[in-house]
Design a protein around this motif. Structure first.
Motif, PDB file in Angstrom:
ATOM      1  N   SER A 130       0.805  -1.229   0.000  1.00 33.97           N
ATOM      2  CA  SER A 130       0.000   0.000   0.000  1.00 33.97           C
ATOM      3  C   SER A 130       0.836   1.276   0.000  1.00 33.97           C
TER       4      SER A 130
ATOM      5  N   TYR B  20       0.875  10.119  -3.164  1.00 32.70           N
ATOM      6  CA  TYR B  20       1.236   9.627  -1.839  1.00 32.70           C
ATOM      7  C   TYR B  20       2.596  10.181  -1.442  1.00 32.70           C
TER       8      TYR B  20
ATOM      9  N   CYS C 136      -3.847  12.588   7.082  1.00 36.35           N
ATOM     10  CA  CYS C 136      -3.785  11.142   7.301  1.00 36.35           C
ATOM     11  C   CYS C 136      -2.968  10.772   8.535  1.00 36.35           C
TER      12      CYS C 136
ATOM     13  N   ARG D  49      -3.470   5.826   2.617  1.00 33.60           N
ATOM     14  CA  ARG D  49      -4.373   6.712   3.370  1.00 33.60           C
ATOM     15  C   ARG D  49      -3.997   8.173   3.198  1.00 33.60           C
ATOM     16  N   CYS D  50      -2.789   8.439   2.738  1.00 32.31           N
ATOM     17  CA  CYS D  50      -2.319   9.815   2.563  1.00 32.31           C
ATOM     18  C   CYS D  50      -2.523  10.341   1.140  1.00 32.31           C
TER      19      CYS D  50
END
Length: 100
Positions: free
Chosen positions: A14, A45, A59, A70-71
């Motif tokens: 991820s 990201y 995030c 998530r960022c």
């Protein structure tokens, strides 16, 4: 990915750790608003904390120092030049330029 591991690399899931992916934009600032060769914003990201003066990424509240998918967001580009843009992300809570 197995190909990366075979070459001696480490594939963090991820986009974790210092892995990054970004698309950078020069939205103008030159004559008549033409591109001026200076990156303005990045979409992607980040690979690390923001540049000096950056506010904490949104995030980071959920996952401090995770810097993974998530960022994913739109950030200002606060780096110098185009070398290693993955370390030039800048988050501004007050969005002074009205770009984000």
């Amino acid at each position: 990915a197995q190909e990366l591991v075979l070459l001696g690399g480490i594939d963090a899931p991820s986009f974790g750790g210092t892995e990054s992916f970004l698309v950078a934009f020069d939205v103008g600032g030159g004559d008549a608003g033409a591109p001026d060769g200076v990156l303005d914003v990045v979409l992607g990201y980040p690979a690390a904390e923001g540049v000096p003066g950056s506010d904490p990424y949104p995030c980071e509240a959920a996952a401090p120092n995770a810097f993974d998918t998530r960022c994913f967001d739109l950030y200002y580009y606060g780096g110098r030049g185009t070398a290693q843009p993955q370390f030039g992300f800048e988050w501004r809570n007050d969005d002074p330029r009205g770009l984000l």
